[in-house]
Scaffold this motif. Structure first.
Motif, short mmCIF file in Angstrom:
data_model
loop_
_atom_site.label_atom_id
_atom_site.label_comp_id
_atom_site.label_asym_id
_atom_site.label_seq_id
_atom_site.Cartn_x
_atom_site.Cartn_y
_atom_site.Cartn_z
N ALA A 46 26.40 -55.80 -99.71
CA ALA A 46 25.99 -55.03 -98.53
C ALA A 46 24.60 -55.39 -98.04
O ALA A 46 24.13 -54.81 -97.07
CB ALA A 46 26.03 -53.54 -98.86
N ALA A 47 23.94 -56.38 -98.68
CA ALA A 47 22.53 -56.56 -98.35
C ALA A 47 21.99 -57.98 -98.37
O ALA A 47 20.93 -58.21 -97.80
CB ALA A 47 21.69 -55.72 -99.32
N VAL A 48 22.66 -58.93 -98.99
CA VAL A 48 22.01 -60.23 -99.21
C VAL A 48 22.76 -61.41 -98.58
O VAL A 48 22.23 -62.10 -97.73
CB VAL A 48 21.78 -60.49 -100.71
N ILE A 49 23.99 -61.67 -99.02
CA ILE A 49 24.70 -62.88 -98.59
C ILE A 49 25.48 -62.60 -97.30
O ILE A 49 26.41 -61.79 -97.31
CB ILE A 49 25.66 -63.37 -99.69
N PRO A 50 25.14 -63.27 -96.19
CA PRO A 50 25.82 -63.00 -94.92
C PRO A 50 27.33 -63.25 -94.98
O PRO A 50 28.12 -62.36 -94.71
CB PRO A 50 25.13 -63.95 -93.94
N VAL A 51 27.71 -64.48 -95.32
CA VAL A 51 29.12 -64.84 -95.45
C VAL A 51 29.26 -65.67 -96.72
O VAL A 51 28.88 -66.85 -96.74
CB VAL A 51 29.63 -65.65 -94.24
N PRO A 52 29.79 -65.11 -97.80
CA PRO A 52 29.84 -65.83 -99.07
C PRO A 52 30.70 -67.10 -99.01
O PRO A 52 31.79 -67.09 -98.43
CB PRO A 52 30.46 -64.81 -100.03
N THR A 53 30.19 -68.16 -99.60
CA THR A 53 31.00 -69.36 -99.79
C THR A 53 31.96 -69.10 -100.95
O THR A 53 31.79 -68.12 -101.70
CB THR A 53 30.11 -70.55 -100.14
N ASP A 80 47.00 -50.91 -107.80
CA ASP A 80 47.71 -49.62 -107.69
C ASP A 80 46.89 -48.53 -107.02
O ASP A 80 46.94 -47.36 -107.40
CB ASP A 80 48.18 -49.16 -109.07
N GLY A 81 46.09 -48.92 -106.03
CA GLY A 81 45.30 -47.92 -105.30
C GLY A 81 44.21 -47.26 -106.11
O GLY A 81 43.73 -46.18 -105.76
N GLN A 82 43.79 -47.90 -107.19
CA GLN A 82 42.78 -47.30 -108.08
C GLN A 82 41.66 -48.30 -108.40
O GLN A 82 41.24 -48.46 -109.54
CB GLN A 82 43.43 -46.85 -109.38
N ALA A 83 41.17 -48.97 -107.37
CA ALA A 83 40.14 -49.99 -107.58
C ALA A 83 38.85 -49.39 -108.15
O ALA A 83 38.44 -48.28 -107.79
CB ALA A 83 39.84 -50.70 -106.26
N ASP A 84 38.26 -50.15 -109.04
CA ASP A 84 36.91 -49.82 -109.53
C ASP A 84 35.85 -50.52 -108.69
O ASP A 84 34.72 -50.04 -108.61
CB ASP A 84 36.75 -50.28 -110.99
N ALA A 85 36.23 -51.65 -108.09
CA ALA A 85 35.26 -52.47 -107.39
C ALA A 85 35.89 -53.16 -106.19
O ALA A 85 37.07 -53.53 -106.21
CB ALA A 85 34.67 -53.51 -108.33
N LEU A 86 35.08 -53.35 -105.15
CA LEU A 86 35.52 -53.99 -103.92
C LEU A 86 34.65 -55.21 -103.64
O LEU A 86 33.41 -55.12 -103.72
CB LEU A 86 35.41 -53.03 -102.74
N ILE A 87 35.28 -56.33 -103.32
CA ILE A 87 34.56 -57.53 -102.90
C ILE A 87 34.77 -57.66 -101.40
O ILE A 87 35.88 -57.95 -100.94
CB ILE A 87 35.07 -58.80 -103.62
N PHE A 88 33.71 -57.44 -100.63
CA PHE A 88 33.85 -57.49 -99.17
C PHE A 88 33.74 -58.93 -98.66
O PHE A 88 33.05 -59.76 -99.26
CB PHE A 88 32.79 -56.61 -98.50
N PRO A 89 34.40 -59.22 -97.54
CA PRO A 89 34.40 -60.59 -97.04
C PRO A 89 33.06 -61.06 -96.52
O PRO A 89 32.77 -62.26 -96.53
CB PRO A 89 35.45 -60.56 -95.91
N ASP A 90 32.23 -60.12 -96.03
CA ASP A 90 30.92 -60.51 -95.51
C ASP A 90 29.97 -59.31 -95.55
O ASP A 90 30.37 -58.19 -95.86
CB ASP A 90 31.04 -61.08 -94.09
#
Length: 269
Positions: free
Chosen positions: A114-121, A208-218
């Motif tokens: 949410a704060a550092v890498i604009p668009v991850p490679t 199964d709708g129970q994520a602990d963590a989310l990796i956002f695309p950008d």
């Protein structure tokens, strides 16, 4: 989280850069009062010099955590990323991992970036996953469920090329490349966090709708999610930088005093 730190009993030394604002002072003094940190205040008129001095304390092993106070983020990042005197670990990338306690979600939720890498490679995204897995394990989550976020649940190589790489990431995870964790995607936010939505769409997922963590695309998606949680979701949040030789707390000026306090606690863990 606080009880865990108190039971552990050790104090982390925190180099606090330019703690001239009330919210930073509150967070640091509360952490000291609760017994899990010992602050080292690095203040002065020259912000660049303050940043360099604080980073040097971490690099030389005289501090365990670096914390940003009333100083521009870019000034502190210059010191952190300095090739000779900085604290970015060789072969690593700098990224931000956030944690949220949301009233309507049954467990802690982690997300990046949410704060550092604009668009991850592709390389940066894989490091984000490794950091995320590390942080989740540090908080006692033995096999975190990590969701690769997209606006839909289908790969779209032409419109969204990064989604094609999600399939490779999942295959690598199944071979143990990221350590003990469960990874799936692309999934949207609701199917990642709500099993009813997942099942109503007829989607099968190990998450199964129970994520602990989310990796956002950008960074845009991650930042909007972070600020929506705090503005409308009444979430308690914390965030740290990963990829450095010591944990770094770089809160936004708009973050609440409690958010800065929880970030310190997360860094101490």
């Amino acid at each position: 989280m606080i009880i865990f730190l108190q039971e552990r009993g050790d104090r982390k030394r925190v180099a606090v850069v330019c703690a001239n604002d009330a919210s930073t002072r509150y967070a640091v003094e509360k952490g000291k009062e609760m017994g899990f940190i010992e602050p080292i205040y690095v203040d002065g008129d020259d912000k660049d010099e303050c940043a360099r001095r604080a980073v040097a304390l971490c690099k030389n092993g005289e501090a365990d955590i670096l914390m940003k106070g009333l100083i521009n983020t870019d000034v502190l990042l210059r010191a952190i990323l300095d090739k000779e005197k900085g604290i970015l670990r060789k072969g690593h990338v700098l990224t931000h991992v956030a944690m949220a306690e949301i009233p309507k979600y049954e467990k802690l939720l982690f997300f990046t970036d949410a704060a550092v890498i604009p668009v991850p490679t592709p390389v940066q995204r894989r490091q984000q996953i490794r950091y995320m897995n590390y942080v989740c394990h540090a908080l006692g989550i033995e096999e975190p469920r990590i969701s690769l976020i997209h606006c839909a649940e289908k790969v779209s190589s032409k419109a969204f090329p990064y989604t094609a790489d999600y399939l490779d990431i999942i295959a690598e995870a199944q071979m143990g490349s990221f350590g003990r964790c469960i990874i799936d995607g692309p999934l949207d936010l609701k199917t990642s966090l709500d099993s009813v939505s997942l099942h109503e769409k007829g989607i099968k997922s190990v998450i199964d709708g129970q994520a602990d963590a989310l990796i956002f695309p950008d960074i845009v998606a991650g930042n909007v999610f972070y600020k929506t949680l705090t503005l409308f979701g009444y979430a308690k949040t914390a965030g740290v930088l990963q990829g450095t030789s010591c944990c770094c707390v770089l809160p936004s000026r708009a973050d609440s005093p409690d958010s800065k306090y929880y970030s310190l606690a997360l860094a101490a863990i």
